[in-house]
Design a protein around this motif. Structure first.
Motif, short mmCIF file in Angstrom:
data_model
loop_
_atom_site.label_atom_id
_atom_site.label_comp_id
_atom_site.label_asym_id
_atom_site.label_seq_id
_atom_site.Cartn_x
_atom_site.Cartn_y
_atom_site.Cartn_z
N LEU A 69 -14.04 -4.29 -2.37
CA LEU A 69 -12.60 -4.49 -2.49
C LEU A 69 -11.86 -3.16 -2.44
O LEU A 69 -10.82 -3.03 -1.78
CB LEU A 69 -12.29 -5.22 -3.80
CG LEU A 69 -12.70 -6.68 -3.89
CD1 LEU A 69 -12.60 -7.17 -5.34
CD2 LEU A 69 -11.83 -7.55 -2.98
N ARG A 99 -11.87 -1.62 1.04
CA ARG A 99 -10.97 -2.31 1.97
C ARG A 99 -9.50 -2.02 1.67
O ARG A 99 -8.61 -2.55 2.35
CB ARG A 99 -11.22 -3.82 1.92
CG ARG A 99 -12.59 -4.25 2.38
CD ARG A 99 -12.59 -5.70 2.83
NE ARG A 99 -12.09 -6.61 1.81
CZ ARG A 99 -12.85 -7.29 0.96
NH1 ARG A 99 -14.17 -7.13 0.99
NH2 ARG A 99 -12.32 -8.12 0.08
N GLU A 152 -7.83 -2.91 -1.10
CA GLU A 152 -7.16 -4.03 -1.76
C GLU A 152 -6.24 -3.60 -2.89
O GLU A 152 -5.26 -4.29 -3.21
CB GLU A 152 -8.20 -5.02 -2.28
CG GLU A 152 -9.02 -5.71 -1.19
CD GLU A 152 -8.19 -6.69 -0.39
OE1 GLU A 152 -7.12 -7.12 -0.88
OE2 GLU A 152 -8.59 -7.02 0.75
N ILE A 153 -6.56 -2.48 -3.55
CA ILE A 153 -5.69 -2.00 -4.64
C ILE A 153 -5.14 -0.61 -4.34
O ILE A 153 -4.61 0.06 -5.23
CB ILE A 153 -6.43 -2.00 -6.00
CG1 ILE A 153 -7.64 -1.07 -5.97
CG2 ILE A 153 -6.84 -3.41 -6.39
CD1 ILE A 153 -8.25 -0.81 -7.34
N ARG A 205 -1.74 0.20 -5.60
CA ARG A 205 -1.15 -1.07 -5.19
C ARG A 205 -1.59 -2.25 -6.05
O ARG A 205 -1.18 -3.38 -5.81
CB ARG A 205 -1.50 -1.37 -3.73
CG ARG A 205 -0.92 -0.37 -2.73
CD ARG A 205 -1.36 -0.68 -1.30
NE ARG A 205 -1.24 -2.10 -0.99
CZ ARG A 205 -2.21 -2.83 -0.46
NH1 ARG A 205 -3.41 -2.29 -0.23
NH2 ARG A 205 -2.01 -4.10 -0.18
N ILE A 260 -8.15 -4.00 -10.57
CA ILE A 260 -9.30 -4.91 -10.60
C ILE A 260 -9.86 -4.90 -12.01
O ILE A 260 -10.06 -3.84 -12.60
CB ILE A 260 -10.39 -4.48 -9.61
CG1 ILE A 260 -9.87 -4.53 -8.17
CG2 ILE A 260 -11.63 -5.35 -9.76
CD1 ILE A 260 -10.83 -3.94 -7.15
N VAL A 317 -8.21 -9.66 -9.47
CA VAL A 317 -7.47 -8.67 -8.67
C VAL A 317 -5.99 -8.94 -8.85
O VAL A 317 -5.51 -10.06 -8.58
CB VAL A 317 -7.85 -8.76 -7.18
CG1 VAL A 317 -7.13 -7.67 -6.39
CG2 VAL A 317 -9.37 -8.64 -6.99
N ARG A 336 -2.06 -7.77 -7.97
CA ARG A 336 -1.17 -6.98 -7.11
C ARG A 336 0.26 -7.38 -7.46
O ARG A 336 0.48 -8.21 -8.33
CB ARG A 336 -1.47 -7.25 -5.63
CG ARG A 336 -2.95 -7.11 -5.24
CD ARG A 336 -3.15 -7.45 -3.77
NE ARG A 336 -4.54 -7.55 -3.39
CZ ARG A 336 -5.30 -8.63 -3.51
NH1 ARG A 336 -4.77 -9.74 -4.03
NH2 ARG A 336 -6.55 -8.63 -3.12
N GLU A 376 -5.32 -12.79 -8.56
CA GLU A 376 -6.28 -13.63 -7.87
C GLU A 376 -7.62 -13.51 -8.60
O GLU A 376 -8.10 -12.41 -8.85
CB GLU A 376 -6.43 -13.18 -6.42
CG GLU A 376 -7.48 -13.93 -5.63
CD GLU A 376 -7.68 -13.35 -4.24
OE1 GLU A 376 -8.43 -13.97 -3.45
OE2 GLU A 376 -7.12 -12.27 -3.96
#
Length: 346
Positions: free
Chosen positions: A138, A141, A143-144, A247, A250, A268, A270, A275
């Protein structure tokens, strides 16, 4: 195909009986050869339960020709002696965390193992759980966003005052028993190039032997990412970490000791909300054993710099810890021991 590794266990400690030995049962790559205890009756009970030979005395197990490797779940203060003796006897070693209570001893043992062409591993099992690889994915990629900080906590309720965790001569204390987990998770996500900025330890007294019962530390990477670590033997059960990014963040609960049938959850968050990701169960105990056995099969006996770096950071936390009440006693090298009450740990 290489035959199964023949494993011996130095003591029937609780972690061995409860987690490690059951994980051996269905593995074709390992065979439990013998369990040793100072107490003949205890050795026999454990051996009968798991279908192996019972041995009275650890040195007798190390003398056996039908043992290729040993698992050492003894109290930390006894690790240096028995890991060294196992390596001298030509056995591969899986030792419970911490490998020793001294950076010097840890480094010496890694070199001793490498010189003999033997595998030495420290048994932090949680890095082998798939949930942490999922968190890494994560983060990679984006994601945060860019990682800004990590917060990790491992606390458990108080134990019986006679517990070995409260005996300094045996390497007890919250830092050695629990503090290594937040340190290890910081290394897992942030790398080993960490500096200890601040630390504090609080002591208690049990069995007339004060040890640290709780503590915290702040570590930092070279590019300013902070790790806030908390550990203790005197609080509610908490086993978690949170990684905050530019952003989002987790969160992982049941981070360090999830059972094999537990479906891990990763949250997660955001700006648009949270999620929850539910992953398949994973067996970190079996995975850790598999990694050790694979290293033996592949002849991976190179000195493990990670074990030494872990010991360095733990020792630096102790060195930097604020003065506690009562004063924390250094455990860099355990004192030549006054008599202590030690119920054979297993």
């Amino acid at each position: 195909m290489m035959s199964a590794v023949r494993l011996g266990v130095l003591s029937g400690a609780d972690i061995a009986v409860r987690r490690i030995l059951p994980a051996l049962r269905d593995r074709p790559d390992v065979r439990l050869a013998a369990v040793a205890s100072r107490d003949p009756a205890k050795a026999r009970r454990v051996a009968d339960a798991f279908g192996c030979a019972a041995v009275t005395g650890y040195e007798k197990l190390l003398e056996r020709d039908d043992v290729d490797a040993v698992y050492v779940p003894l109290p930390p203060g006894l690790h240096t002696e028995w890991v060294s003796r196992a390596l001298a006897a030509g056995k591969h070693v899986l030792v419970e965390k911490p490998a020793t209570v001294s950076v010097t001893d840890t480094a010496r043992l890694t070199l001793q193992a490498a010189a003999r062409g033997l595998v030495l591993r420290e048994n932090y099992m949680f890095p082998h759980h798939a949930q942490h690889r999922a968190v890494r994915d994560l983060i990679s990629r984006g994601e945060i966003g860019r990682v800004r900080s990590l917060t990790a906590t491992f606390t458990i309720p108080p134990r019986d005052p006679a517990d070995i965790r409260y005996q300094a001569a045996l390497g007890g204390g919250a830092l050695f028993d629990l503090g290594g987990y937040p340190v290890r998770v910081a290394r897992y996500f942030l790398g080993s190039n960490l500096t200890v900025l601040a630390a504090g330890l609080r002591t208690g007294a049990a069995a007339d032997d004060p040890v640290d019962v709780a503590g915290h530390a702040v570590l930092c990477t070279t590019d300013g990412v902070l790790a806030h670590l908390t550990f203790g033997l005197d609080g509610p059960y908490r086993s978690e970490y949170r990684i905050a990014g530019s952003r989002g963040d987790i969160e992982v609960n049941r981070a360090f000791t999830p059972p094999a049938d537990h479906p891990p959850e990763i949250t997660v968050t955001r700006s648009g909300g949270s999620e929850r990701l539910v992953l398949p169960p994973d067996d970190q105990v079996g995975n850790a054993l598999g990694a050790f056995l694979r290293a033996i099969r592949e002849g991976d006996s190179h000195p493990d710099a990670g074990i030494v770096r872990q010991a360095q950071l733990v020792e630096e936390i102790r060195r930097r810890a604020c003065p506690a009440q009562p004063a924390v006693r250094s455990l860099t090298r355990p004192a030549a021991a006054p008599p202590v009450r030690w119920a054979d740990p297993g």
